[in-house]
Design an enzyme around this catalytic site. Structure first.
Site, PDB file in Angstrom:
ATOM      1  N   ASN A   7       1.179  -1.042  -0.157  1.00 43.70           N
ATOM      2  CA  ASN A   7       0.045   0.348   0.371  1.00 43.70           C
ATOM      3  C   ASN A   7       0.636   1.370   0.220  1.00 43.70           C
ATOM      4  O   ASN A   7       1.559   2.074   1.091  1.00 43.70           O
ATOM      5  CB  ASN A   7      -1.038   0.541   0.836  1.00 43.70           C
ATOM      6  N   ARG A  87      -1.941  -1.896  -3.849  1.00 39.85           N
ATOM      7  CA  ARG A  87      -3.352  -1.495  -3.656  1.00 39.85           C
ATOM      8  C   ARG A  87      -3.477   0.115  -4.275  1.00 39.85           C
ATOM      9  O   ARG A  87      -2.728   0.801  -4.485  1.00 39.85           O
ATOM     10  CB  ARG A  87      -3.886  -1.266  -1.971  1.00 39.85           C
ATOM     11  N   HIS A 176     -13.206   1.148  -0.124  1.00 44.46           N
ATOM     12  CA  HIS A 176     -13.362   0.277   0.835  1.00 44.46           C
ATOM     13  C   HIS A 176     -13.691  -0.974   0.199  1.00 44.46           C
ATOM     14  O   HIS A 176     -13.769  -1.721   0.791  1.00 44.46           O
ATOM     15  CB  HIS A 176     -14.049   0.234   2.026  1.00 44.46           C
ATOM     16  N   ARG A 235     -13.829  13.632   7.609  1.00 45.44           N
ATOM     17  CA  ARG A 235     -14.623  13.738   7.104  1.00 45.44           C
ATOM     18  C   ARG A 235     -16.063  14.320   7.232  1.00 45.44           C
ATOM     19  O   ARG A 235     -16.792  13.266   7.994  1.00 45.44           O
ATOM     20  CB  ARG A 235     -14.574  12.762   5.936  1.00 45.44           C
ATOM     21  N   GLU A 378      -7.793  -6.595   4.470  1.00 45.74           N
ATOM     22  CA  GLU A 378      -7.500  -5.708   3.289  1.00 45.74           C
ATOM     23  C   GLU A 378      -6.060  -6.262   2.604  1.00 45.74           C
ATOM     24  O   GLU A 378      -5.900  -6.609   1.599  1.00 45.74           O
ATOM     25  CB  GLU A 378      -7.315  -4.035   2.461  1.00 45.74           C
TER      26      GLU A 378
END
Ligand code: ADP
Length: 391
Positions: A7, A87, A176, A235, A378
């Site tokens: 990642n 990713r 996601h 957020r 992930e």
């Protein structure tokens, strides 16, 4: 078979080396402050190795990582690495699944990089660095958006002028996806069928809720960017865009600054004024801090709103799953959300919810919807896809 799951961010590169025989993590870590000064942390065999090193660019990070894999005896030879999975945040509608990297894929990635300017170019730097350092090892790309490509047009379009979609690609893409797909795969094993209606709640610092029917994404709460949907750590999630002009004028801010406020200074942090971190908010909530109570209730309310919406969309739900930092660890958030869902027949087992560590079913026998906590993975999903593609 050993797979590296990567990642890459603009100034960092996280890795996991996974033994695919038993899907165990051999070593993992992070290279940080790339292009600034540089340091790495590698965890292997219960030991943690940290060192400050010069990391001019992503090539330096990858070269030092490969050197350390040998020097720390994590692998005997780099030939043991069978594939590298990367990713990638945004695949737009060009990618509906993971693929092996070739020139065509790199060209496509280049053509969409402005859709995720903070992430995709950095993801691509990681790929280029591995192509250079391990030219004979296949690279794959695994997209955060790919799982959501099964959404119908009716779902992914915004009710705005149609040519915004045609000309500029304005639509919902979600995020996601790799995590929601992992949750779906795990639930398929638990329920021993692939025909079920699932509401997957990935609630970490970023958060998204996804409605899944028979293994396919039907709708998801994030949108054109990860700013949309539920309230998150920093957020706002969905807001009326008309709130922006008066604040811009009063605070003399431009559009980039105000969008930055919605991304970085809103959500839990903005509303509570305490912190973006759920642990800090929980501490204040437990001390009956008024702002913390308001924020916690609002947070649970926004998650409830989406679960309720997706319950109707799916025509019911067999299971609701909580995952990621908050979903896996905050029994208070799970309790507040599930209490809001009592009218749907959701019944939480308070003991199981409060004492849950790792994977667990936390609903009662009588609950009309099964509620689970499942730790997401992930990195493993990226490695599984990579193995499948290179086989
Ligand atoms: P990211 O989106 O950055 O991957 P994570 O999935 O790691 O985020 O989630 C981070 C969030 O999880 C933070 O808000 C953190 O406070 C929260 N969290 C982690 N552990 C706990 C805990 N024990 N109780 C409550 N919240 C927790």
């Amino acid at each position: 078979m050993k797979i590296l799951s990567i990642n890459a961010g603009s100034s960092s590169l996280k890795f996991s080396l996974i033994n695919m025989e038993n899907e165990s993590v051999i070593a993992n870590g992070v290279f940080e402050r790339i292009g600034i000064d540089g340091q790495y942390t590698i965890k292997f065999n219960g030991e943690k190795y940290t060192e400050e090193v010069t990391l001019k660019d992503h090539n330096d990070a990858v070269n030092i990582l490969l050197e350390k894999l040998i020097n720390l005896n994590i692998v005997k030879s780099l030939d043991e690495i069978d594939g590298v999975g990367h990713r990638v945040v945004q695949g737009k509608d060009l990618f509906d699944k993971s693929v092996i990297v070739d020139d065509e894929v790199m060209k496509k990635l280049d053509s969409i990089k402005h859709f995720a300017p903070l992430h995709n170019p950095a993801n691509m730097l990681g790929i280029e660095a591995f192509k250079k350092a391990l030219p004979n090892v296949p690279n794959t790309v695994v997209f955060d958006t790919a799982f959501h490509q099964t959404m119908s047009k009716e779902t992914f379009l915004y009710p705005v002028p149609y040519d915004w979609y045609q000309k500029y690609g304005i639509r919902k893409y979600g995020a996601h996806g790799t995590s929601h797909r992992y949750i779906n795969e795990t639930m398929t094993k638990i329920l021993n069928t692939n025909k079920f209606k699932l509401i997957s709640c990935h609630i970490g610092n970023g958060a998204s809720i996804t409605a899944i029917k028979d293994g396919k994404c039907v709708d998801t709460s994030m949108g054109f960017t990860p700013l949309a949907g539920v309230m998150m750590g920093t957020r706002s999630g969905d807001v009326d865009p008309s709130i922006l002009p008066p604040v811009m004028e009063a605070e003399n801010k431009n559009i980039d600054q105000i969008i930055n406020d919605l991304n970085k200074h809103s959500g839990i942090l903005g509303l509570s004024g305490i912190s973006s971190d759920m642990r800090d908010l929980t501490e204040a909530y437990n001390k009956s801090d008024e702002k913390a109570i308001l924020t916690m209730r609002k947070y649970a309310r926004r998650i409830t709103d989406y679960i309720a919406q997706y319950y109707v969309l799916l025509g019911g739900a067999d299971a609701i799953v909580f995952t990621a930092g908050i979903g896996e660890n905050s029994f208070i958030v799970r309790k507040l959300v599930c209490d809001n869902l009592k009218c749907l027949g959701v019944e939480l087992d308070d003991d199981k919810n409060s004492n849950c560590h790792g994977q667990a079913k936390i609903s009662t026998k009588n609950s009309k919807v099964q509620v689970y906590v499942i730790p997401t993975d992930e990195e493993l999903m990226i490695a599984r896809d990579t193995l499948e593609l290179i086989k």
